[in-house]
Design a protein around this motif. Sequence first.
Motif, PDB file in Angstrom:
ATOM      1  N   LEU A  24      14.043  29.701  29.963  1.00  0.00           N
ATOM      2  CA  LEU A  24      13.509  29.643  28.443  1.00  0.00           C
ATOM      3  C   LEU A  24      13.640  31.055  27.867  1.00  0.00           C
ATOM      4  O   LEU A  24      13.423  31.977  28.641  1.00  0.00           O
TER       5      LEU A  24
ATOM      6  N   ASP B 165      18.031  27.689  27.590  1.00  0.00           N
ATOM      7  CA  ASP B 165      18.185  26.301  27.320  1.00  0.00           C
ATOM      8  C   ASP B 165      17.219  25.990  26.173  1.00  0.00           C
ATOM      9  O   ASP B 165      17.637  25.135  25.132  1.00  0.00           O
ATOM     10  N   ARG B 166      15.924  26.350  26.161  1.00  0.00           N
ATOM     11  CA  ARG B 166      14.939  26.296  24.945  1.00  0.00           C
ATOM     12  C   ARG B 166      14.633  27.551  24.574  1.00  0.00           C
ATOM     13  O   ARG B 166      14.720  28.592  25.432  1.00  0.00           O
TER      14      ARG B 166
ATOM     15  N   GLU C 183      15.391  25.890  34.597  1.00  0.00           N
ATOM     16  CA  GLU C 183      15.358  25.982  33.053  1.00  0.00           C
ATOM     17  C   GLU C 183      15.502  27.583  32.933  1.00  0.00           C
ATOM     18  O   GLU C 183      15.047  28.321  33.640  1.00  0.00           O
TER      19      GLU C 183
ATOM     20  N   SER D  73      14.357  29.241  37.835  1.00  0.00           N
ATOM     21  CA  SER D  73      13.864  29.229  36.583  1.00  0.00           C
ATOM     22  C   SER D  73      13.604  30.477  36.060  1.00  0.00           C
ATOM     23  O   SER D  73      13.212  31.265  36.686  1.00  0.00           O
TER      24      SER D  73
ATOM     25  N   MET E  19      16.123  16.750  32.649  1.00  0.00           N
ATOM     26  CA  MET E  19      14.840  17.577  32.796  1.00  0.00           C
ATOM     27  C   MET E  19      13.937  17.052  33.649  1.00  0.00           C
ATOM     28  O   MET E  19      13.680  15.749  33.735  1.00  0.00           O
TER      29      MET E  19
ATOM     30  N   TYR F 175      10.428  24.330  33.099  1.00  0.00           N
ATOM     31  CA  TYR F 175      10.924  23.294  34.024  1.00  0.00           C
ATOM     32  C   TYR F 175      11.766  23.969  34.987  1.00  0.00           C
ATOM     33  O   TYR F 175      12.250  24.968  34.807  1.00  0.00           O
TER      34      TYR F 175
ATOM     35  N   GLN G  20      21.363  31.581  37.877  1.00  0.00           N
ATOM     36  CA  GLN G  20      20.838  30.715  37.727  1.00  0.00           C
ATOM     37  C   GLN G  20      21.607  29.130  38.056  1.00  0.00           C
ATOM     38  O   GLN G  20      20.970  28.185  38.467  1.00  0.00           O
TER      39      GLN G  20
END
Length: 279
Positions: free
Chosen positions: A58, A243-244, A56, A227, A1, A53, A221
């Motif tokens: 989200l 991922d999150r 990433e 992102s 990360m 990030y 991605q």
Amino acid sequence: MYEQPIIQVKDLNKRFGNGCHHCNDSAEANLFKNYCPKCRTIYACRNVSFDVYPGEILGIVGESGSGKSTVLQCLYFDQEVTSGDVYLDDPEFEGLNLLTLSSQKKRYVRNHKYGMVYQNPVKGLKMNFSTIGNIAEKLIAAGNRNVNTMQLIGQELLETVQIPIFRMKEAPRNFSGGMQQRVQIAKALSNQPPLLFLDEVTTGLDLSVQAAVIDLIKQIQRELQISMVVVSHDLAVIRMLADRTLVMLNGEVIEQGLTDQILEDPAHAYSQQLVYSML
């Protein structure tokens, strides 16, 4: 990360209505969910904060009316925010709150730094334009003027999203819902943005088409390391992509963390309810 987020969102608030002493003094105590029964103000987003990030995905998940789509609309400047700060990790905008930029600068950010894929393709596409004309529209907005270059870029993008080149002159109104979403994705990628917003992109699609769109997003991605912020009411979609994850309810972020962590050990009762509904 990576240590430096590509975008930082701090205390984003979006209110529909003027508010009153009943809800302004203590929003927590005097609201019914996110609604003030006295002045009928709706608090669509309340102090929403998160970072994204580089590379990433989200996820933002929540029921209808939770404020998740409003967050994207505020970030993409489709809605005026009530208050908040958004910072982009970009030398052109270092230290600048994007929400306070002029209309001209906001258009520049939309055309060069962001891509958007709407739940309803009608919002993201001109249905009577040709498919390649839709992609060219975004390229022209980003400053491109060479017709041959735009056609080559358009053809490459259509191949990337698996739209047959021989259909590039057709209007999106002739396409299925899944194909329209693919054209939207191609258009959103045309300016090579570092950040892509996707709002309920699989809603209303058949399961097999949903799976194909999700696979396409994951492929993009992986290959482009772009992102993404993905909004969905469907935790199964978030599980496959993010991922999150942030969980939103009544305009607030009630839980956030690694997607696996939220799925395996949700802390908030509403998150637990979402997870159990998947089983």
